[in-house]
Write a protein that holds these residues in place. Structure first.
Motif, PDB file in Angstrom:
ATOM      1  N   ILE A 114      44.820  -1.743  -6.464  1.00  0.00           N
ATOM      2  CA  ILE A 114      46.095  -2.339  -6.863  1.00  0.00           C
ATOM      3  C   ILE A 114      46.610  -3.309  -5.804  1.00  0.00           C
ATOM      4  N   ALA A 115      46.611  -2.870  -4.540  1.00  0.00           N
ATOM      5  CA  ALA A 115      47.167  -3.707  -3.474  1.00  0.00           C
ATOM      6  C   ALA A 115      46.382  -5.004  -3.301  1.00  0.00           C
ATOM      7  N   TYR A 116      45.063  -4.906  -3.323  1.00  0.00           N
ATOM      8  CA  TYR A 116      44.256  -6.111  -3.128  1.00  0.00           C
ATOM      9  C   TYR A 116      44.342  -7.029  -4.340  1.00  0.00           C
ATOM     10  N   TRP A 117      44.479  -6.447  -5.518  1.00  0.00           N
ATOM     11  CA  TRP A 117      44.623  -7.253  -6.731  1.00  0.00           C
ATOM     12  C   TRP A 117      45.961  -7.996  -6.745  1.00  0.00           C
ATOM     13  N   LEU A 118      47.035  -7.295  -6.389  1.00  0.00           N
ATOM     14  CA  LEU A 118      48.360  -7.907  -6.463  1.00  0.00           C
ATOM     15  C   LEU A 118      48.555  -8.997  -5.419  1.00  0.00           C
ATOM     16  N   PHE A 119      48.277  -8.674  -4.144  1.00  0.00           N
ATOM     17  CA  PHE A 119      48.576  -9.659  -3.099  1.00  0.00           C
ATOM     18  C   PHE A 119      47.525  -9.759  -2.000  1.00  0.00           C
ATOM     19  N   GLY A 120      46.572  -8.825  -1.923  1.00  0.00           N
ATOM     20  CA  GLY A 120      45.546  -8.910  -0.894  1.00  0.00           C
ATOM     21  C   GLY A 120      44.622 -10.093  -1.097  1.00  0.00           C
ATOM     22  N   PHE A 121      44.047 -10.206  -2.284  1.00  0.00           N
ATOM     23  CA  PHE A 121      43.160 -11.336  -2.567  1.00  0.00           C
ATOM     24  C   PHE A 121      43.893 -12.675  -2.488  1.00  0.00           C
ATOM     25  N   PRO A 122      45.122 -12.810  -3.005  1.00  0.00           N
ATOM     26  CA  PRO A 122      45.860 -14.066  -2.824  1.00  0.00           C
ATOM     27  C   PRO A 122      46.052 -14.441  -1.361  1.00  0.00           C
ATOM     28  N   PHE A 123      46.397 -13.461  -0.512  1.00  0.00           N
ATOM     29  CA  PHE A 123      46.542 -13.752   0.907  1.00  0.00           C
ATOM     30  C   PHE A 123      45.215 -14.195   1.528  1.00  0.00           C
ATOM     31  N   ALA A 124      44.116 -13.608   1.061  1.00  0.00           N
ATOM     32  CA  ALA A 124      42.807 -13.860   1.670  1.00  0.00           C
ATOM     33  C   ALA A 124      42.163 -15.148   1.164  1.00  0.00           C
ATOM     34  N   PHE A 125      42.151 -15.345  -0.154  1.00  0.00           N
ATOM     35  CA  PHE A 125      41.385 -16.451  -0.727  1.00  0.00           C
ATOM     36  C   PHE A 125      42.216 -17.397  -1.592  1.00  0.00           C
ATOM     37  N   GLY A 126      43.520 -17.187  -1.617  1.00  0.00           N
ATOM     38  CA  GLY A 126      44.366 -18.104  -2.365  1.00  0.00           C
ATOM     39  C   GLY A 126      44.536 -19.436  -1.653  1.00  0.00           C
ATOM     40  N   ASN A 127      44.914 -20.456  -2.404  1.00  0.00           N
ATOM     41  CA  ASN A 127      45.209 -21.747  -1.803  1.00  0.00           C
ATOM     42  C   ASN A 127      46.448 -21.617  -0.936  1.00  0.00           C
ATOM     43  N   GLY A 128      46.390 -22.176   0.252  1.00  0.00           N
ATOM     44  CA  GLY A 128      47.519 -22.040   1.164  1.00  0.00           C
ATOM     45  C   GLY A 128      47.308 -22.867   2.405  1.00  0.00           C
ATOM     46  N   ASN A 129      47.767 -22.349   3.536  1.00  0.00           N
ATOM     47  CA  ASN A 129      47.578 -23.039   4.806  1.00  0.00           C
ATOM     48  C   ASN A 129      46.514 -22.323   5.634  1.00  0.00           C
ATOM     49  N   GLU A 130      46.402 -22.682   6.897  1.00  0.00           N
ATOM     50  CA  GLU A 130      45.360 -22.086   7.730  1.00  0.00           C
ATOM     51  C   GLU A 130      45.649 -20.625   8.072  1.00  0.00           C
ATOM     52  N   PHE A 131      46.907 -20.217   7.992  1.00  0.00           N
ATOM     53  CA  PHE A 131      47.250 -18.847   8.352  1.00  0.00           C
ATOM     54  C   PHE A 131      47.083 -17.885   7.192  1.00  0.00           C
ATOM     55  N   ILE A 132      47.503 -18.281   5.984  1.00  0.00           N
ATOM     56  CA  ILE A 132      47.524 -17.347   4.867  1.00  0.00           C
ATOM     57  C   ILE A 132      47.467 -18.093   3.545  1.00  0.00           C
ATOM     58  N   GLY A 133      46.917 -17.437   2.535  1.00  0.00           N
ATOM     59  CA  GLY A 133      46.894 -18.004   1.192  1.00  0.00           C
ATOM     60  C   GLY A 133      48.093 -17.535   0.383  1.00  0.00           C
ATOM     61  N   TYR A 134      48.423 -18.261  -0.664  1.00  0.00           N
ATOM     62  CA  TYR A 134      49.570 -17.861  -1.489  1.00  0.00           C
ATOM     63  C   TYR A 134      49.411 -18.363  -2.925  1.00  0.00           C
ATOM     64  N   SER A 135      48.308 -18.008  -3.537  1.00  0.00           N
ATOM     65  CA  SER A 135      48.102 -18.278  -4.956  1.00  0.00           C
ATOM     66  C   SER A 135      47.177 -17.199  -5.521  1.00  0.00           C
ATOM     67  N   PHE A 136      47.005 -17.205  -6.839  1.00  0.00           N
ATOM     68  CA  PHE A 136      46.188 -16.213  -7.540  1.00  0.00           C
ATOM     69  C   PHE A 136      46.799 -14.813  -7.477  1.00  0.00           C
ATOM     70  N   TRP A 137      48.147 -14.728  -7.472  1.00  0.00           N
ATOM     71  CA  TRP A 137      48.795 -13.414  -7.452  1.00  0.00           C
ATOM     72  C   TRP A 137      48.341 -12.602  -8.666  1.00  0.00           C
ATOM     73  N   ALA A 138      47.879 -11.382  -8.404  1.00  0.00           N
ATOM     74  CA  ALA A 138      47.363 -10.508  -9.459  1.00  0.00           C
ATOM     75  C   ALA A 138      46.300 -11.233 -10.292  1.00  0.00           C
ATOM     76  N   THR A 139      45.494 -12.035  -9.619  1.00  0.00           N
ATOM     77  CA  THR A 139      44.408 -12.855 -10.196  1.00  0.00           C
ATOM     78  C   THR A 139      44.910 -13.858 -11.235  1.00  0.00           C
ATOM     79  N   TYR A 140      46.201 -14.162 -11.234  1.00  0.00           N
ATOM     80  CA  TYR A 140      46.739 -15.147 -12.175  1.00  0.00           C
ATOM     81  C   TYR A 140      46.159 -16.529 -11.869  1.00  0.00           C
ATOM     82  N   GLU A 141      45.625 -17.191 -12.870  1.00  0.00           N
ATOM     83  CA  GLU A 141      45.006 -18.509 -12.783  1.00  0.00           C
ATOM     84  C   GLU A 141      43.707 -18.507 -11.981  1.00  0.00           C
ATOM     85  N   LEU A 142      43.190 -17.335 -11.680  1.00  0.00           N
ATOM     86  CA  LEU A 142      41.891 -17.261 -11.018  1.00  0.00           C
ATOM     87  C   LEU A 142      40.796 -17.426 -12.070  1.00  0.00           C
ATOM     88  N   GLU A 143      39.870 -18.332 -11.823  1.00  0.00           N
ATOM     89  CA  GLU A 143      38.782 -18.554 -12.778  1.00  0.00           C
ATOM     90  C   GLU A 143      37.975 -17.270 -12.961  1.00  0.00           C
TER      91      GLU A 143
END
Length: 527
Positions: free
Chosen positions: A66-95
């Motif tokens: 649950i945690a990695y699905w909601l915000f772990g994966f977005p922080f890790a591999f979401g579009n963002g800056n060099e420090f952290i990602g901030y997209s694909f929350w709960a795999t939303y819009e993830l291909e």
């Protein structure tokens, strides 16, 4: 669309499907490592805490899911800056073609959290476990992943340098996570175990004595170890992430072979070191931990080592394991699973080894400024991961300790956590015997209960009332497996040593220290 274009399109679809299938299968095998951790930890703790450690390992994958699905994966591999990602929350819009990557990375996140549970076994509150699992899999680990494995990975991207009129890009290298997974997990385990404190009776500072608190099942621990050794092959081999490109097969094969060689050498050296300098015994558990340390150490560069270099990595991994284990024990930090020595010790050496043994850029092959700068970047990555994990873990575990949520009460620790916390003892006493009580119960079903009660006087009123349905007050008396507490309760001495301060307490009980004796297999270690 002509036939050629259709053939190219079909081929690309086939490539994509193969890569996704590869990640799913490798991820499934890595997920099986949770079973390995569960058996290893269950065997390494006393039977009174087996259910507790099993449910924690079971919950690792669910909490992470649950945690990695909601915000772990977005922080890790979401579009963002060099420090952290901030997209694909709960795999939303993830291909959907990237869902296989999500699954593979999720099982890595669960592994990082599982490392910590072993070091904090037998005395950690269940709610504290839930909290730190959420934060590790949902924030602490994903941020480090973003720095190393994402498209915006600043550590891996490195910097451009010019040597002898040639410009090269040098950055941090960590193929399968010696630093990202294992140093992070080892540091978090170290901080957690330090703030949690040792199990009662483990250390006695006044006499400088270390009391071995043995696990209840070597076969269970060994079975878990075998599963982990199997899982590491997919852990390292699967980190290639693809199988359809040119060179993928060779890289995966090299990674798997190097993993076996490093683990094998580390196991042999650990066995010999323990025989010569430790207990003078051929230790199964030490050998197993040595093998795991070797496989941890090889993670960072398993795809870029010649096999002989993997052997070198395994050799020094065993030494690192022994060294960190000795240091942790001398600091009176209680780590029931040696998680810090295995994961931090192996991971730290593994990160550094890449700079020396990389088959094209290592210092052993190229003694120049570029290889020296590569070492600097490996050290930079190692320190960055360690500091980030230490600071965030200190905040996390510190708050839990200040709020009284980190450690169980002393009386619960003495009893064990299975019965008071879960109501499900791993080895219930009613499961043993020849079934005579069950047979008697059936007989009572076919006779007058009152007449039967008169004939049962020899068995005691409590037994009769229980079968007659009358309320009987039950006292939670165990039995609890706690040989060190039993000894202290029956051999109280005025010159016993308190487990925390080393001062005499004059009344030894289940929540204080163990006297410095040798008749109960106490190992005295002068530190």
């Amino acid at each position: 669309m002509d036939a050629t274009e259709q053939a190219v399109k079909d081929f690309r679809h086939l490539q994509s499907n193969l890569d996704q299938f590869f990640l799913i299968i490798m991820g499934m095998i890595v997920l099986l490592m949770q079973c390995g951790f569960a058996f290893l930890e269950a065997g390494a703790v006393r039977s009174k805490n087996s259910t507790n450690i099993l449910i924690k390992n079971l919950m690792d994958q669910f909490v992470a899911g649950i945690a990695y699905w909601l915000f772990g994966f977005p922080f890790a591999f979401g579009n963002g800056n060099e420090f952290i990602g901030y997209s694909f929350w709960a795999t939303y819009e993830l291909e959907e073609t990237r869902l296989a990557l999500f699954f593979f990375q999720y099982v890595f996140a669960a592994t990082a959290a599982t490392i910590v549970s072993g070091a904090m076994a037998e005395r950690c509150e269940f709610i504290a476990y839930i909290v730190y699992s959420i934060l590790i899999t949902g924030f602490i680990y994903p941020v480090v992943t973003h720095w190393v494995w994402s498209d915006n990975a600043w550590l891996t991207a490195g910097m451009d340098y010019t040597f002898n009129n040639e410009t090269v890009t040098i950055g941090y290298k960590d193929f399968a996570g010696s630093g990202v997974v294992h140093v992070l997990g080892g540091i978090a385990a170290l901080v957690g175990a330090t703030l949690l404190g040792p199990r009662k009776g483990r250390f006695h500072k006044g006499s400088k004595t270390v009391v071995p608190i043995r696990g209840h099942s070597v076969p269970l621990a060994a079975l878990g170890g075998f599963i982990l050794l199997f899982g590491f092959l997919a852990f390292n081999g699967g980190s290639q992430l693809t199988i359809s490109n040119a060179g993928d097969g060779e890289a995966i094969s090299l990674s798997v072979v190097n993993t076996i060689i490093s683990g094998s050498m580390s196991a042999l050296v650990s066995l010999i070191i323990n025989r010569l300098t430790g207990t003078s015994k051929w230790s199964l558990l030490t050998t197993l931990n040595g093998a795991l340390t070797g496989m941890v150490a090889i993670c960072a560069g398993c795809n870029v080592y010649h096999p002989w270099a993997a052997c070198v990595v395994g050799f020094f991994a065993a030494i690192s394991y022994k060294l960190i284990n000795t240091i942790v024990t001398s600091l009176y930090i209680d780590d029931p699973l040696d998680a810090v020595a295995v994961h931090f010790g192996g991971g730290m050496w593994g990160v550094i080894a890449v700079a020396f043994l990389h088959r094209t850029d290592g210092i052993v092959y190229n003694w120049n400024q570029a290889s020296g700068m590569a070492l600097a970047w490996q050290l930079c990555g190692l320190v960055t991961i360690a500091v980030w994990t230490a600071v965030t873990s200190l905040l996390m575990f510190g708050i839990l300790k200040l709020t009284g949520l980190l450690r169980v009460a002393p009386e619960l620790e003495a009893k064990g956590l299975d019965i008071p916390k879960h109501g499900e003892p791993a080895y219930p006493t009613e499961a043993y015997g020849h079934g005579w009580e069950e047979k008697l119960a059936k007989i009572l079903e076919h006779v007058e209960l009152k007449d039967a009660a008169k004939n049962m006087s020899s068995l005691g009123d409590g037994f009769a009332k229980a079968f007659l349905g009358a309320p009987v007050k039950q006292t939670d008396v165990g039995p609890y497996e706690n040989p060190e507490v039993n000894y202290m309760e029956t051999h109280s001495t005025s010159n016993s040593i308190d487990a925390e301060s080393g001062k005499g307490n004059g009344n030894v009980n289940g929540t204080t220290g163990v006297p410095h004796v040798t008749s109960i297999d106490v190992k005295s270690t002068k530190m």
